[in-house]
Scaffold this motif. Structure first.
Motif, PDB file in Angstrom:
ATOM      1  N   GLY A   1     -41.790  56.587 -67.745  1.00  0.00           N
ATOM      2  CA  GLY A   1     -40.870  57.278 -66.607  1.00  0.00           C
ATOM      3  C   GLY A   1     -39.932  58.130 -67.206  1.00  0.00           C
ATOM      4  N   ALA A   2     -39.310  57.534 -68.246  1.00  0.00           N
ATOM      5  CA  ALA A   2     -38.194  58.360 -68.900  1.00  0.00           C
ATOM      6  C   ALA A   2     -38.746  59.647 -69.619  1.00  0.00           C
TER       7      ALA A   2
ATOM      8  N   PHE B   1     -38.938  63.509 -76.987  1.00  0.00           N
ATOM      9  CA  PHE B   1     -38.320  62.456 -76.359  1.00  0.00           C
ATOM     10  C   PHE B   1     -39.262  61.397 -76.191  1.00  0.00           C
TER      11      PHE B   1
ATOM     12  N   SER C   1     -35.646  55.387 -64.017  1.00  0.00           N
ATOM     13  CA  SER C   1     -36.053  55.333 -65.357  1.00  0.00           C
ATOM     14  C   SER C   1     -36.459  56.845 -65.507  1.00  0.00           C
ATOM     15  N   ILE C   2     -37.143  57.705 -64.343  1.00  0.00           N
ATOM     16  CA  ILE C   2     -37.152  59.106 -64.666  1.00  0.00           C
ATOM     17  C   ILE C   2     -35.775  59.606 -64.863  1.00  0.00           C
TER      18      ILE C   2
ATOM     19  N   SER D   1     -37.323  67.880 -67.688  1.00  0.00           N
ATOM     20  CA  SER D   1     -36.328  68.630 -68.010  1.00  0.00           C
ATOM     21  C   SER D   1     -36.441  69.535 -69.088  1.00  0.00           C
TER      22      SER D   1
ATOM     23  N   GLY E   1     -39.381  62.260 -67.026  1.00  0.00           N
ATOM     24  CA  GLY E   1     -38.273  62.737 -66.804  1.00  0.00           C
ATOM     25  C   GLY E   1     -37.715  63.844 -67.784  1.00  0.00           C
ATOM     26  N   ALA E   2     -38.083  63.288 -69.064  1.00  0.00           N
ATOM     27  CA  ALA E   2     -37.530  64.546 -70.063  1.00  0.00           C
ATOM     28  C   ALA E   2     -38.537  65.640 -70.126  1.00  0.00           C
TER      29      ALA E   2
ATOM     30  N   THR F   1     -33.325  58.376 -65.866  1.00  0.00           N
ATOM     31  CA  THR F   1     -32.793  58.175 -67.387  1.00  0.00           C
ATOM     32  C   THR F   1     -33.086  59.254 -68.318  1.00  0.00           C
ATOM     33  N   GLY F   2     -34.446  59.683 -68.368  1.00  0.00           N
ATOM     34  CA  GLY F   2     -34.990  60.531 -69.135  1.00  0.00           C
ATOM     35  C   GLY F   2     -34.459  61.800 -68.821  1.00  0.00           C
ATOM     36  N   ILE F   3     -34.109  62.188 -67.923  1.00  0.00           N
ATOM     37  CA  ILE F   3     -33.343  63.435 -67.436  1.00  0.00           C
ATOM     38  C   ILE F   3     -32.073  63.546 -67.998  1.00  0.00           C
TER      39      ILE F   3
END
Ligand SMILES: Cc1ncc(C[n+]2csc(CCOP(=O)(O)OP(=O)(O)O)c2C)c(N)n1
Ligand code: SF4
Ligand SMILES: [Mg+2]
Lengths: 372, 677
Positions: B295-296, B258, A97-98, B303, B299-300, A100-102
């Motif tokens: 989680g996403a 995001f 999931s992480i 980034s 991650g965003a 996926t965000g990246i």
């Protein structure tokens, strides 16, 4: 109500990632090696995979700063610390999931996930299947040692039934997952299996996975000499491996075993009309053998995953004596992240004014009134 | 026929009917009409968790309360002056909230034996004297609607469905509402189904005309526009304001937004709203669960985007471990909790403030997270921006605690000028920040000290990037995003060594890092403005301290106490972690501190622990906003206690408020007089 989404354009998984300029000195494995001391147990299969990855990354020609490795928790999850790229060692099971965000927020990054059989299939099973069905552009390296290494040896979701471990002194009761079958069932577009110690095959599979646009799942048979030693001996030992490995090469008949009369493996796969699946037969011209012409030719690009699934079922669920190795499936489907970015581009097309002006327009819209 | 017009200063109307009767829409339209007219207002939608509970039953009743006035008001009101009841269940479910003398406009059409039984009535209340204390207007709203829309050839069922517009037309006439905005709304909403559109318009006009001509209503009412600060206004709900605040946070910081989210009441509308604004570069990701959503978002953020996740209490429980990861990796992140009744699934559509301690402590280890909370629907905008400021400046997850009342309630909101919004600087790292000696590995210079002169590090020096070297003022670490050459680094959930950020199991380092993460969050207090203490004469001995959506009821309760001639001070917190620096001194100035909350005393517990103040709680968890009148009593009791006086809050004679508060035609003064200037 549904709407038609843009059709896929066959593109490489790393197409939008910046590459090194021609003048720049090419990178080497050393450039991808961080200053951190590697701390796996002696003989752990993870070393070989790390070496292979460090050796292969320069071949992609990408800028180092545009590569990101994300991992969950487990022995293998330490991987990112040893690579001189951007990286995140996250929490148990959540790396997809992480990532996926990246991947969704940045088209200019090459995104890699490192996960274990427990991390990916137990606690993180939900994220894994959803990443696969969405087809987010990333490559997942699933280190399958069929055991929980980091927590010192409990059985995992890929352990064979009846496995005696610290938590199952009378034998484990659950039936294992076959990661390849699971991925195919989850609509994955790229599914492969390789072996930690076979650097050549590993590198070839990783190269194909990196170039695939979408989620690539690579199951890596990884030996854990401490808690599950020899789990993959059948496919590793020079004595048994020719009989144990069913090699999958796109466009080639699926043959294995000691060479037969025609120089190829004496055994092969054919479709089994009785079950709708595939079965192993002796290949040759004798009455009880099947003609070489009838052997199934591997088609990783088939739009239908049925045959790939059938082949994946030839993997032993119990102690491993036999397993298909190679790329099971490699098909093109639009990726979630490309589509998400396309919607943003589409929505932004034709909008005028700066973001600030548009913000003023947005909050000032609707039924308004003015107090003077 | 000319009718008498009476002037009122404020009215509270509750529209109630079956879930399928369109009461939310009716209330919303009445609200928009009142907003356009220039009244101050506050609304309280109240609906069942079931999408369509069995028709005609008590669980199926949905209601919408609107309080509008010619002056500044703070709450949707404790008790309605007027109840519009579309069926027996709606009457029965809401009757208990009505003060004596309140007006009831009731649709008699559904008062059949069967429907009465469904609602639990043994006898028809319209036919006995059980409603004798109210001014009841029994009208066949459905019958009149069907008659009015006859010409459009709809089925009887479709025709009857326009009855909510008939009721709206009638009430709009009764209170002199402008009808243009509703006509325009109906034309747009039903543009694709002309017969339905025309039927709704006809029913709406018929309702208005009925009011004008009927003998039933001999007076209509006028509620003058409220004086408000100069500006352009719109009516806004908390969820919409929050979504706009997040978009504004993206614009003001220059970051892409995001959102990773999983649907949950009452937070889903933020996801819905943000998904409409892709043109702002907003990405919305509907994840497979709450864990993937955050989680996403992490991650965003890693980034270089502004990662946001929105949910309610149950979702926060699932996100706890990931919030801890964001604490450890020190990445900007917004975690929005639109609180609802708990524990577990609790009361999904009702409001509560019981997630404060979860936000504060609901993680393993020492994992401090800044917390902010909006006080009103419109304040959700500014609070969202403040959350973005803190997250980006201090590289930390920030918890924003809204609630079900703020989410769906609405109020007039002065649309801010862009020049009023804060500038937020992400300040991405672009350069190495540390020089080491290649001879012995010792540090030669760090952070700000890496001057241009050391840029061309000499042969025996190496320039490095240290992800955990902190800004001296904010203690924030650098935010270096993938794609930045030379700053490649690894972060993660394992403890980090101070500065270099490599894994460290060193005991002293862990102790230092735990304290540093806490100190960083505490540093935020240095950037906060002084608290506003509302103590007009400076004579109060009692302080009422609140947070979040209780602002309205607390303010109304305080006004009421003051109006009766007593002194009380009010402070409302936007920042719950860290507390503002001056809070301790302020608390010391008062003899008694009352903390009203829609929980069992969570802020009170924090205040008592931190300041050793013997704060008194005032706590209700009924799934509804606190009632200002009841709260005023509690404040009054404490004032009596603190000052050693008798406190009597019974209705003061108010020269400015005359006559009735509703369509009663008889007496019926308001029971929420506290909610006045
Ligand atoms: C939320 C949570 N639960 C449990 C653990 C403990 N834990 C760490 S790694 C692991 C299993 C790892 O197994 P696998 O993914 O197969 O990785 P391996 O160590 O074998 O490489 C567990 C249960 C944890 N870190 N976090
Ligand atoms: S426990 Fe097993 S998997 Fe983990 S590092 Fe040691 S050998 Fe490798
Ligand atoms: Mg494992």
């Amino acid at each position: 109500m549904t709407t038609d989404l843009p059709q896929p354009v066959a593109r490489s998984g790393i197409e939008l990632v910046p590459t090194l300029t021609d003048e720049a000195a090419p990178l080497t494995g050393k450039d991808f090696t961080s200053d951190q001391e590697v701390r796996w147990c002696p003989g752990c299969g993870d070393y070989a995979v790390l070496k292979a990855v460090q050796g292969f990354l320069p071949d992609l020609g990408l800028r180092r700063e545009n590569i990101v490795f994300v991992s969950g928790i487990g022995c293998s999850a330490r991987f990112p610390y040893y690579l001189e790229t951007y990286g995140m060692h996250s929490i148990h099971g959540r790396a997809p999931s992480i990532a996926t965000g990246i991947a969704t927020s940045r088209e200019d990054l090459s995104v890699w996930v490192v996960t274990g059989d427990g991390d990916a299939l137990s606690i993180g099973g939900n994220h894994l299947i959803h990443a696969l069905r969405r087809n987010v552009n990333m490559t997942i390296l699933l280190f399958n040692n069929r055991i929980y290494g980091l927590t010192k040896g409990q059985y995992s979701p890929t352990s064979e039934e009846g496995k005696i471990t610290k938590s199952t002194p009378m034998g484990s009761l659950d039936h294992p997952f076959n990661p390849v079958s699971l991925a195919l069932g989850a609509e994955a577009t790229f599914v492969a299996r390789t072996i930690d110690s076979d650097r050549k095959h590993l590198t070839a599979v990783l190269t194909a996975a990196a170039e695939h646009r979408g989620t690539s799942l690579v199951e890596i048979y990884q030996n854990c000499p401490i808690f599950n030693d020899g789990a993959f001996d059948a496919v590793k030992s020079p004595v048994t491996r020719d009989e144990a490995i069913i090699p999958l090469v796109h466009g080639e008949p699926i043959r294995f075993g000691a060479p037969g009369a025609d120089g190829s493996g004496s055994r092969g796969l054919i479709r089994d009309p009785a079950t709708g699946g595939v079965k192993i037969v002796e290949v040759g011209d004798a009455p009880d053998q099947v003609s070489a012409d009838d052997v199934l030719v591997h088609d990783a690009h088939s739009p239908d995953a049925t045959t790939a699934f059938a082949i994946s079922r030839l993997t032993d669920a119990g102690r491993l004596h036999q397993a298909p190795i190679g790329i099971f499936r490699q098909v093109s489907r639009p990726t979630y992240d490309d589509l998400a970015r396309a919607q943003i581009t589409e929505a932004a097309a034709g909008v005028t004014g700066s973001r600030s002006e548009r913000l003023a327009g947005l909050i000032g819209a609707g039924d308004t009134w003015t107090v003077a | 026929m000319s009718k008498q017009v009476k002037r009122l200063d404020r009215v509270i109307i509750r529209f109630a009917g079956d879930s399928g009767d369109g009461m939310q829409l009716t209330g919303d339209r009445f609200t928009q009409e009142s907003a356009a007219f220039g009244n101050d207002l506050s609304t309280l939608p109240n609906f069942p968790a079931e999408i369509r509970a069995p028709q005609g039953t008590l669980p199926g009743v949905s209601s919408f309360q609107v309080h509008f006035a010619d002056h500044d008001i703070l709450t949707p009101g404790d008790a309605p002056d007027v109840l519009v009841a579309m069926n027996p269940a709606a009457l029965r479910a809401n009757l208990g909230d009505l003060p004596k003398g309140a007006a009831i406009v009731v649709d008699t059409h559904d008062f059949t034996a069967r429907n009465l039984t469904k609602a639990g009535y043994a006898a028809n209340p319209l036919e006995d004297d059980s409603l004798s204390e109210y001014a009841v207007h029994p009208l066949d709203l459905t019958g009149m609607t069907v008659e009015a829309v006859k010409e459009f050839g709809l089925s009887r069922k479709d025709a009857a469905r326009a009855k909510n517009m008939f009721a709206l037309g009638l009430l709009s006439w009764l209170y002199g509402r402008p009808i243009e905005s509703t006509i325009a709304f109906l034309q747009k909403r039903f543009a694709k189904v002309p017969d339905i559109r025309d039927a709704n318009l006809a029913a709406y006009r018929a309702g208005w005309n009925f009011g004008e001509t009927t003998e039933t209503f001999v007076v209509s009412y006028e509620i003058k526009p409220a004086p408000m600060p100069v500006g352009t206004y719109r009516n806004i709900t908390g969820n919409l304001a929050l979504a706009y605040g997040l978009i504004a946070g993206g614009v003001q910081s220059g970051l892409k937004l995001f959102l990773g989210s999983y649907p949950i009441t009452p937070a889903s509308d933020i996801l819905h709203e943000l998904s409409k604004h892709k043109a702002f570069g907003v990405t919305t990701f509907q994840a497979e669960d709450e864990i993937a959503g955050i989680g996403a978002a992490i991650g965003a953020s890693f980034s270089g985007s502004l990662g946001v996740t929105t949910t309610s209490g149950p979702g926060i429980a699932l996100k706890s471990e990931s919030i801890g990861l964001a604490v450890m990796t020190e990445l900007p992140l917004l975690v929005v909790d639109v609180q609802r009744g708990g524990p577990s699934t609790g009361l999904p559509t009702k409001t509560e403030q019981a997630d404060l301690l979860q936000a504060m402590f609901g993680r393993n280890g020492e994992a401090p997270v800044p917390i902010v909370a909006p006080r009103s629907p419109g304040d959700c905008f500014e609070t969202a921006l403040e959350a973005v400021r803190i997250a980006v400046t201090y590289r930390t997850p920030v918890m924003l605690l809204s609630d079900g009342y703020l989410a769906n309630g609405s109020e007039p909101w002065r649309i801010p000028e862009l020049s009023e919004l804060p500038e937020i600087d992400p300040g991405f790292a672009t350069e190495p920040n540390h020089v080491v000696s290649l001879r012995d590995g010792s540090s030669l210079a760090s952070s700000g000290q890496v001057s241009p002169s050391t840029n061309g590090a000499s042969a025996d020096e190496k320039r490095e990037f240290w992800p955990y070297l902190r800004d001296e003022q904010t203690l924030a670490r650098p935010w270096a995003v993938p794609g930045t050459p030379g700053l490649e680094h690894r972060i993660g959930g394992l403890e980090k060594g101070d500065g270099h950020g490599n894994i460290s199991y060193d005991p002293a380092n862990h102790d230092f890092m735990v304290r540093t993460r806490a100190a960083k969050v505490e540093r935020i207090a240095e950037s906060l403005p002084p608290l506003e203490v509302d103590d007009p004469e400076g004579l109060a001995k009692v302080l009422v301290l609140g947070w979040g959506s209780t602002y309205g009821p607390i303010g109304a309760g305080v006004r009421r106490v003051r109006k009766a001639g007593y002194h009380v001070a009010q402070v409302h917190l936007r920042h719950l972690n860290p507390f503002p620096r001056d809070l301790g001194d302020i608390l010391e100035r008062y003899d008694k501190v009352l903390i009203p909350e829609m929980n069992l005393g969570q802020l009170a517990m924090l205040i008592r622990a931190r300041y050793l103040v013997d704060a008194v709680g005032y706590n209700h968890v009924r799934g509804l906003p606190l009632k200002a009148m009841e709260l005023a009593e509690a404040i009054g009791n404490l004032v009596a206690d603190a000052e050693g006086i008798e406190v009597d809050l019974s209705d003061p004679v108010d020269a400015t408020t005359s006559g009735t508060a509703g369509a009663s035609g008889t007496s019926g003064t308001s029971s929420t007089a506290g909610d006045q200037r």
